[in-house]
Design an enzyme around this catalytic site. Structure first.
Site, PDB file in Angstrom:
ATOM      1  N   ASP A   7      20.400  -2.185   0.837  1.00 56.04           N
ATOM      2  CA  ASP A   7      21.719  -1.503  -0.190  1.00 56.04           C
ATOM      3  C   ASP A   7      22.104  -0.877   0.978  1.00 56.04           C
ATOM      4  OD1 ASP A   7      23.297  -2.074  -1.995  1.00 56.04           O
ATOM      5  OD2 ASP A   7      22.308  -1.687  -2.967  1.00 56.04           O
ATOM      6  N   GLU A  67      24.456  -4.977   3.173  1.00 53.43           N
ATOM      7  CA  GLU A  67      25.301  -5.908   2.289  1.00 53.43           C
ATOM      8  C   GLU A  67      26.520  -5.212   3.203  1.00 53.43           C
ATOM      9  OE1 GLU A  67      25.520  -6.413  -1.829  1.00 53.43           O
ATOM     10  OE2 GLU A  67      26.958  -4.335  -1.289  1.00 53.43           O
ATOM     11  N   ASP A 140      19.034  -1.539  -6.668  1.00 54.67           N
ATOM     12  CA  ASP A 140      19.499  -1.155  -5.266  1.00 54.67           C
ATOM     13  C   ASP A 140      17.878  -2.441  -4.505  1.00 54.67           C
ATOM     14  OD1 ASP A 140      21.642   1.137  -5.755  1.00 54.67           O
ATOM     15  OD2 ASP A 140      20.306   1.166  -6.956  1.00 54.67           O
TER      16      ASP A 140
END
Length: 165
Positions: A7, A67, A140
């Site tokens: 992330d 991501e 996260d």
């Protein structure tokens, strides 16, 4: 197969390494890298790069799942996330690790089964899928594990680099 989910972020970059053995998913390690907000951006990016390089050298994941960048209202955040993604992509390219990108919607659908799932639902399902004792913190880190799970569930459903919808 070892799948590293990341992330991206410059303040906090979550990571989650899972092993896929048949249909079984197992956590290997997960946490996050943090950088001090008072450091200049080049120093923060260097810190993230060095942390990621050390990690890749130690664990040698087979693939990375990251991501995808999406623009929200805050363009400053989008730019810094883009810079963090650049560090990730560079590290992967240097080690010839294939990178797969997923939107938040794809991650939510793969992990929870619902594209509008909230953070708590994702955390709950990550904990359940990986049989964890506790919910991964911070968010996260749970998101990074979710991205890795998304890739594990998406493998074999790709045609010409695209996802089945």
């Amino acid at each position: 197969m070892l799948i590293l989910g990341i992330d991206p972020g410059t303040a906090i970059m979550g990571y989650g390494l899972i092993e896929k053995n048949g249909q079984k998913l197992s956590p290997v390690t997960y946490s996050c890298w943090r950088t001090p907000s008072d450091l200049p951006m080049p120093d923060r990016l260097r810190m993230l790069y060095e942390s990621l390089e050390d990690f890749l050298g130690e664990y040698s994941p087979d693939v990375m799942a990251v991501e995808e960048l999406f623009f929200n209202r805050n363009t400053t955040t989008a730019i810094t996330v883009g810079q963090a993604r650049g560090v990730i992509l560079l590290s992967a390219a240097r080690r010839n690790i294939e990178v797969f990108e997923y939107t938040p919607l794809q991650v939510k659908q793969a992990v929870v089964g619902y594209g509008k799932a909230d953070k708590k639902q994702i955390q709950y399902m990550v904990k359940a899928i990986l049989s964890l004792q506790e919910t991964p913190k911070p968010d996260d880190t749970a998101d990074a594990l979710g991205i890795a799970i998304c890739h594990a569930h998406s493998m074999g459903r790709r045609i010409n680099g695209g996802m089945f919808k």
